[in-house]
Design an enzyme around this catalytic site. Sequence first.
Site, PDB file in Angstrom:
ATOM      1  N   ARG A  22       2.445  -2.121  -0.419  1.00 37.98           N
ATOM      2  CA  ARG A  22       1.622  -2.862  -1.377  1.00 37.98           C
ATOM      3  C   ARG A  22       0.781  -3.963  -0.750  1.00 37.98           C
ATOM      4  O   ARG A  22      -0.365  -4.169  -1.133  1.00 37.98           O
ATOM      5  CB  ARG A  22       2.523  -3.499  -2.434  1.00 37.98           C
ATOM      6  CG  ARG A  22       3.074  -2.456  -3.314  1.00 37.98           C
ATOM      7  CD  ARG A  22       3.897  -3.023  -4.412  1.00 37.98           C
ATOM      8  NE  ARG A  22       4.278  -1.905  -5.257  1.00 37.98           N
ATOM      9  CZ  ARG A  22       5.165  -1.961  -6.212  1.00 37.98           C
ATOM     10  NH1 ARG A  22       5.778  -3.093  -6.463  1.00 37.98           N
ATOM     11  NH2 ARG A  22       5.443  -0.909  -6.926  1.00 37.98           N
TER      12      ARG A  22
ATOM     13  N   GLN B  73       4.268 -11.130  -4.243  1.00 34.40           N
ATOM     14  CA  GLN B  73       3.610  -9.829  -4.077  1.00 34.40           C
ATOM     15  C   GLN B  73       2.460  -9.634  -5.065  1.00 34.40           C
ATOM     16  O   GLN B  73       2.623  -9.873  -6.260  1.00 34.40           O
ATOM     17  CB  GLN B  73       4.633  -8.726  -4.309  1.00 34.40           C
ATOM     18  CG  GLN B  73       4.017  -7.330  -4.260  1.00 34.40           C
ATOM     19  CD  GLN B  73       5.087  -6.262  -4.145  1.00 34.40           C
ATOM     20  OE1 GLN B  73       5.692  -5.871  -5.140  1.00 34.40           O
ATOM     21  NE2 GLN B  73       5.342  -5.803  -2.937  1.00 34.40           N
TER      22      GLN B  73
ATOM     23  N   GLU C 121      15.662 -10.334  -9.679  1.00 31.84           N
ATOM     24  CA  GLU C 121      14.445 -10.901  -9.095  1.00 31.84           C
ATOM     25  C   GLU C 121      14.557 -12.417  -8.903  1.00 31.84           C
ATOM     26  O   GLU C 121      13.871 -12.988  -8.063  1.00 31.84           O
ATOM     27  CB  GLU C 121      13.222 -10.550  -9.972  1.00 31.84           C
ATOM     28  CG  GLU C 121      11.924 -10.785  -9.232  1.00 31.84           C
ATOM     29  CD  GLU C 121      10.699 -10.287  -9.977  1.00 31.84           C
ATOM     30  OE1 GLU C 121      10.816  -9.355 -10.807  1.00 31.84           O
ATOM     31  OE2 GLU C 121       9.614 -10.835  -9.724  1.00 31.84           O
TER      32      GLU C 121
ATOM     33  N   LEU D 109      -0.163  -3.820 -15.453  1.00 32.09           N
ATOM     34  CA  LEU D 109       0.101  -2.955 -14.308  1.00 32.09           C
ATOM     35  C   LEU D 109      -0.222  -1.484 -14.532  1.00 32.09           C
ATOM     36  O   LEU D 109       0.110  -0.923 -15.561  1.00 32.09           O
ATOM     37  CB  LEU D 109       1.583  -3.057 -13.959  1.00 32.09           C
ATOM     38  CG  LEU D 109       1.919  -2.396 -12.631  1.00 32.09           C
ATOM     39  CD1 LEU D 109       1.511  -3.298 -11.500  1.00 32.09           C
ATOM     40  CD2 LEU D 109       3.390  -2.080 -12.536  1.00 32.09           C
TER      41      LEU D 109
ATOM     42  N   ARG E  68       8.065  -6.329  -0.753  1.00 28.48           N
ATOM     43  CA  ARG E  68       8.979  -5.365  -1.376  1.00 28.48           C
ATOM     44  C   ARG E  68       8.308  -4.008  -1.506  1.00 28.48           C
ATOM     45  O   ARG E  68       7.128  -3.923  -1.847  1.00 28.48           O
ATOM     46  CB  ARG E  68       9.361  -5.864  -2.771  1.00 28.48           C
ATOM     47  CG  ARG E  68      10.042  -4.819  -3.608  1.00 28.48           C
ATOM     48  CD  ARG E  68      10.466  -5.355  -4.943  1.00 28.48           C
ATOM     49  NE  ARG E  68       9.424  -5.462  -5.923  1.00 28.48           N
ATOM     50  CZ  ARG E  68       9.015  -4.467  -6.731  1.00 28.48           C
ATOM     51  NH1 ARG E  68       9.553  -3.259  -6.631  1.00 28.48           N
ATOM     52  NH2 ARG E  68       8.076  -4.678  -7.626  1.00 28.48           N
TER      53      ARG E  68
ATOM     54  N   GLU F 262       2.437   2.288  -9.354  1.00 33.13           N
ATOM     55  CA  GLU F 262       2.204   2.969  -8.085  1.00 33.13           C
ATOM     56  C   GLU F 262       2.457   4.471  -8.244  1.00 33.13           C
ATOM     57  O   GLU F 262       1.951   5.287  -7.485  1.00 33.13           O
ATOM     58  CB  GLU F 262       3.203   2.384  -7.084  1.00 33.13           C
ATOM     59  CG  GLU F 262       2.914   2.672  -5.663  1.00 33.13           C
ATOM     60  CD  GLU F 262       3.725   1.713  -4.788  1.00 33.13           C
ATOM     61  OE1 GLU F 262       3.468   0.496  -4.815  1.00 33.13           O
ATOM     62  OE2 GLU F 262       4.621   2.199  -4.091  1.00 33.13           O
TER      63      GLU F 262
ATOM     64  N   HIS G  46      11.662  -8.319 -18.986  1.00 29.56           N
ATOM     65  CA  HIS G  46      10.584  -7.671 -18.227  1.00 29.56           C
ATOM     66  C   HIS G  46      11.007  -6.329 -17.603  1.00 29.56           C
ATOM     67  O   HIS G  46      10.166  -5.459 -17.377  1.00 29.56           O
ATOM     68  CB  HIS G  46      10.028  -8.602 -17.150  1.00 29.56           C
ATOM     69  CG  HIS G  46       8.782  -8.058 -16.524  1.00 29.56           C
ATOM     70  ND1 HIS G  46       7.627  -7.837 -17.253  1.00 29.56           N
ATOM     71  CD2 HIS G  46       8.511  -7.630 -15.270  1.00 29.56           C
ATOM     72  CE1 HIS G  46       6.696  -7.317 -16.470  1.00 29.56           C
ATOM     73  NE2 HIS G  46       7.207  -7.177 -15.261  1.00 29.56           N
TER      74      HIS G  46
ATOM     75  N   HIS H  82       0.340  -6.747  -6.611  1.00 28.34           N
ATOM     76  CA  HIS H  82       0.335  -5.286  -6.753  1.00 28.34           C
ATOM     77  C   HIS H  82      -1.120  -4.834  -6.680  1.00 28.34           C
ATOM     78  O   HIS H  82      -1.994  -5.454  -7.290  1.00 28.34           O
ATOM     79  CB  HIS H  82       0.959  -4.908  -8.099  1.00 28.34           C
ATOM     80  CG  HIS H  82       1.258  -3.447  -8.237  1.00 28.34           C
ATOM     81  ND1 HIS H  82       0.265  -2.505  -8.361  1.00 28.34           N
ATOM     82  CD2 HIS H  82       2.426  -2.772  -8.266  1.00 28.34           C
ATOM     83  CE1 HIS H  82       0.824  -1.303  -8.458  1.00 28.34           C
ATOM     84  NE2 HIS H  82       2.142  -1.440  -8.413  1.00 28.34           N
TER      85      HIS H  82
ATOM     86  N   PHE I 111       6.457   7.210  -3.341  1.00 28.99           N
ATOM     87  CA  PHE I 111       6.074   5.832  -3.631  1.00 28.99           C
ATOM     88  C   PHE I 111       5.605   5.185  -2.330  1.00 28.99           C
ATOM     89  O   PHE I 111       5.903   5.662  -1.234  1.00 28.99           O
ATOM     90  CB  PHE I 111       7.281   5.073  -4.211  1.00 28.99           C
ATOM     91  CG  PHE I 111       7.059   4.610  -5.628  1.00 28.99           C
ATOM     92  CD1 PHE I 111       6.668   5.497  -6.613  1.00 28.99           C
ATOM     93  CD2 PHE I 111       7.249   3.278  -5.978  1.00 28.99           C
ATOM     94  CE1 PHE I 111       6.467   5.071  -7.917  1.00 28.99           C
ATOM     95  CE2 PHE I 111       7.050   2.834  -7.276  1.00 28.99           C
ATOM     96  CZ  PHE I 111       6.658   3.728  -8.251  1.00 28.99           C
TER      97      PHE I 111
ATOM     98  N   HIS J 217       2.484  -9.948  -9.007  1.00 26.57           N
ATOM     99  CA  HIS J 217       3.408  -8.975  -9.567  1.00 26.57           C
ATOM    100  C   HIS J 217       4.880  -9.287  -9.368  1.00 26.57           C
ATOM    101  O   HIS J 217       5.702  -9.036 -10.239  1.00 26.57           O
ATOM    102  CB  HIS J 217       3.090  -7.628  -8.920  1.00 26.57           C
ATOM    103  CG  HIS J 217       3.932  -6.489  -9.397  1.00 26.57           C
ATOM    104  ND1 HIS J 217       3.957  -6.099 -10.716  1.00 26.57           N
ATOM    105  CD2 HIS J 217       4.770  -5.655  -8.729  1.00 26.57           C
ATOM    106  CE1 HIS J 217       4.777  -5.068 -10.845  1.00 26.57           C
ATOM    107  NE2 HIS J 217       5.301  -4.794  -9.663  1.00 26.57           N
TER     108      HIS J 217
ATOM    109  N   ASP K 265      12.647 -19.713 -14.649  1.00 28.96           N
ATOM    110  CA  ASP K 265      13.505 -20.777 -15.195  1.00 28.96           C
ATOM    111  C   ASP K 265      14.815 -20.938 -14.418  1.00 28.96           C
ATOM    112  O   ASP K 265      15.231 -22.059 -14.117  1.00 28.96           O
ATOM    113  CB  ASP K 265      13.853 -20.500 -16.669  1.00 28.96           C
ATOM    114  CG  ASP K 265      12.618 -20.394 -17.547  1.00 28.96           C
ATOM    115  OD1 ASP K 265      11.508 -20.700 -17.067  1.00 28.96           O
ATOM    116  OD2 ASP K 265      12.760 -19.997 -18.723  1.00 28.96           O
TER     117      ASP K 265
END
Length: 567
Positions: free
Chosen positions: A278, A232, A370, A244, A381, A247, A43, A234, A118, A346, A213
């Site tokens: 966010r 979170q 993550e 997505l 975050r 941002e 990802h 988004h 951001f 997200h 997992d």
Amino acid sequence: MKPFDIVIVGGGGAGLYAAMEAMKTNPSLNIAVLSKVYPNRSHTSAAQGGANAALGNKAKDDTVEMHIFDTIKGSDYLADQDAVDVLCSEAPKIIRELDNIGTPWSRMDDNTIAQRPFGGAGRPRCCYCADKTGHTILQTLYEQCLKKGVYFFNEYFALSLSVNGSRMRGLLAMNIKTGKVEAFPAKTVIFATGGYAKMYWNRSSNAAGNTGDGQAIAFRAGIPLKDMEFVQFHPTGLRKSGLLVTEGARGEGGYLTNRDGERFMARYAKEKMELGPRDLVARSIETEILEGRGFDSPAGKYIHLDLTHLGADLIKSRLPQIREMSMQFEGVDPIDEPIPVRPTAHYSMGGIDTDNFGRTVMGGVYAAGECGCVSVHGANRLGGNSLLDILVFGRIAGHTAAEEAGKFAPGAIPESEIRERTEELRSYMKPSGHYERYGALREELGQTLAVNVGIFREASLLKKGIEEIAGLKDRYQHVRVFDTSDVYNTNLIQVLELKNMLDLAESVAAGAYAREESRGSHTRVDFPVRDDEKWHRHTMATLMDGKVVLGEKPVIMGRYELQERTY
Ligand SMILES: Cc1cc2nc3c(=O)[nH]c(=O)nc-3n(C[C@H](O)[C@H](O)[C@H](O)COP(=O)(O)OP(=O)(O)OC[C@H]3O[C@@H](n4cnc5c(N)ncnc54)[C@H](O)[C@@H]3O)c2cc1C
């Protein structure tokens, strides 16, 4: 198989940085990376916007200290301040290190690394490669790992840790190509399996494989998870798919508008407007929709992300992927028309509890990225801080495991464990009178989480969510896989991922029900205020006799006292 010094589960940014750093720390080590997809498809490759570092290229007065403060405030004061110090202090070094090994950062006219504004950041400090930042970072790291001699086991699905008493002796995984269970004896194991936000199913920006997992494997081995209730949303997922829109689109100057053409963020974040954090922007969009100021369509309610005033040149050069996705998935060219968007699940702030060196409570087991929770993001975050997190703490975990591998004797995994895992996998294929299908359970899990454990939460909904998840776990006992082949049995993989999501969903809902306050991404309409006295602490979830047991851990404070959080 010969024992490895380090087995890393996950070939995303965290796993690959850990592998590269471990090799650098001690080139004689035997290091394996296991990944259920090809590493380049992790990802991380979907990350568009960029990674934060106070380089001071765009805003000369930016400092590491400002980055630290923005992160702590963004976390709603739940982040551990010593960990945030590490994250932000290491940031400039790690961005430059990536530059040196070939990441093609976008540049400014003076040839320094470009930076964009951001959300929740006081200065423009997000470093990017157009809107393909994660992809370029991942390619750079993969190249380095191949060069340094890391062993890759691609398309292997990790199943469980092998633990004897309190001693970890390696990992069991299924080779997806053959369906065979294989043992990976190891001195140390690093989990870097990414997030769990895909459990929210069709309103998630995540890759199909972000099913938590590693967290679930660690959880079942008795390792505690931290702050799982903080998921979170988004603000800007595409209306139909939840994919997505970075941002960065707002960082470049995009507006959010409602049905009346109003830039409604003025109501919620007067100063920061669309570049609020966010949690705040996502809640604002949902409020506009709930109060009838959104747009309606057969594909659902939405609001507009308007980039039309930015001009074709900027959109084509800085947001090419966003344009392509908007055209393909919404039939809208952002050069001419606003993009229909709505919040999308997200990111997982919670994860495997680790110290600042990536260690878990179990000797020889580490986590980063993550799937771990150090914690640097607390209750919310900031955009651009996760790529940074996976790089900084991936590197640290790799270094620690390389230094400590010698402390742990290589374990031998008994054949009986391989047989047991194989039996377990086969049991899903045994005929049964009453059976459940994967698709129905998966759909219902996504629904109950979206409705009962979503952006706005309250006791009665959460209770319903907990009951429904428990019901799904019961029904899961009867789930059957009708494809009985050994080779690339994707149905079996989905069923195994569902088990992991069900275990984690239970901990998310339990934490959300227990936490009677609103903080960061966790909004309780029945407890709308942040309650520092009772709840300024981390939630710890442990699995005992198959039940989630909640505990707590203090938040590590530092230079910054608790303050009201306004933008
Ligand atoms: C669409 C999108 C855009 C984003 N944009 C940004 C951004 O601009 N800036 C930012 O800072 N953050 C961004 N994020 C967040 C950030 O990209 C991720 O948090 C981060 O990349 C996660 O990296 P990771 O290495 O921890 O995990 P991942 O990249 O998710 O990798 C997980 C790895 O674990 C492997 N794995 C998982 N389960 C198993 C198993 N059972 N067996 C074997 N292997 C397994 C997978 O194959 C994969 O290799 C974005 C996230 C998304 C979804």
